[in-house]
Design an enzyme around this catalytic site. Structure first.
Site, short mmCIF file in Angstrom:
data_model
loop_
_atom_site.label_atom_id
_atom_site.label_comp_id
_atom_site.label_asym_id
_atom_site.label_seq_id
_atom_site.Cartn_x
_atom_site.Cartn_y
_atom_site.Cartn_z
N GLU A 35 -1.10 6.22 -3.78
CA GLU A 35 -1.91 5.81 -2.63
C GLU A 35 -1.07 5.09 -1.59
OE1 GLU A 35 -6.41 5.32 -3.63
OE2 GLU A 35 -5.30 3.86 -4.85
N HIS A 36 0.05 5.73 -1.24
CA HIS A 36 0.90 5.19 -0.19
C HIS A 36 1.82 6.29 0.33
CE1 HIS A 36 3.40 4.60 -3.87
NE2 HIS A 36 4.37 5.00 -3.05
N ALA A 37 2.49 5.98 1.41
CA ALA A 37 3.54 6.83 1.96
C ALA A 37 4.78 5.96 2.12
CB ALA A 37 3.12 7.41 3.30
N GLY A 82 0.94 10.10 -0.75
CA GLY A 82 0.89 10.65 -2.10
C GLY A 82 -0.07 9.88 -2.99
#
Length: 119
Positions: A35-37, A82
């Site tokens: 839950e981040h890029a 992602g």
């Protein structure tokens, strides 16, 4: 008869030389990881054992990929959101990263990510 082997050679087969590697395991099927890029970091994900679903989102389109074969991996470029979930009970996710851990490289807010992508 002798099993399988998947070679991992630095500088071969990836668009970067891994600087940091880590394993993700013992994740309940109901839990979500990622839950981040990343602003600069590239990553390559391999389900070394079991399976895991990965959502990739470039800010314009979104797709889900199921990783189940340790000879196949998924490349995550910088500025790709992602999410990893639907972990099999015995799954072991290998992540190879192009950079050391840098807290400032993470984008953890999806709205901020979308804003940066659309600039």
């Amino acid at each position: 008869m002798r099993g399988s082997l998947t070679p991992l050679e630095n500088g071969k087969g990836l668009p970067f030389v891994p600087v940091r590697n880590f394993l993700v395991y013992d994740v309940a099927s109901s839990r979500v990881r990622g839950e981040h890029a990343h602003r600069k970091c590239e990553q390559f994900l391999v389900a070394a054992r079991g399976g895991v679903s990965v959502v990739v989102d470039d800010g314009r389109s979104r797709a889900e990929v199921r990783l189940t074969d340790p000879s196949v991996g998924l490349y995550l470029a910088p500025m790709v959101w992602g999410i990893q979930y639907k972990f099999d009970r015995d799954s072991l996710l290998l992540v190879m990263a192009s950079r050391p851990y840098e807290a400032d490289d993470y984008i953890r807010d999806y709205d901020e990510f979308r804003e940066l992508v659309n600039r």
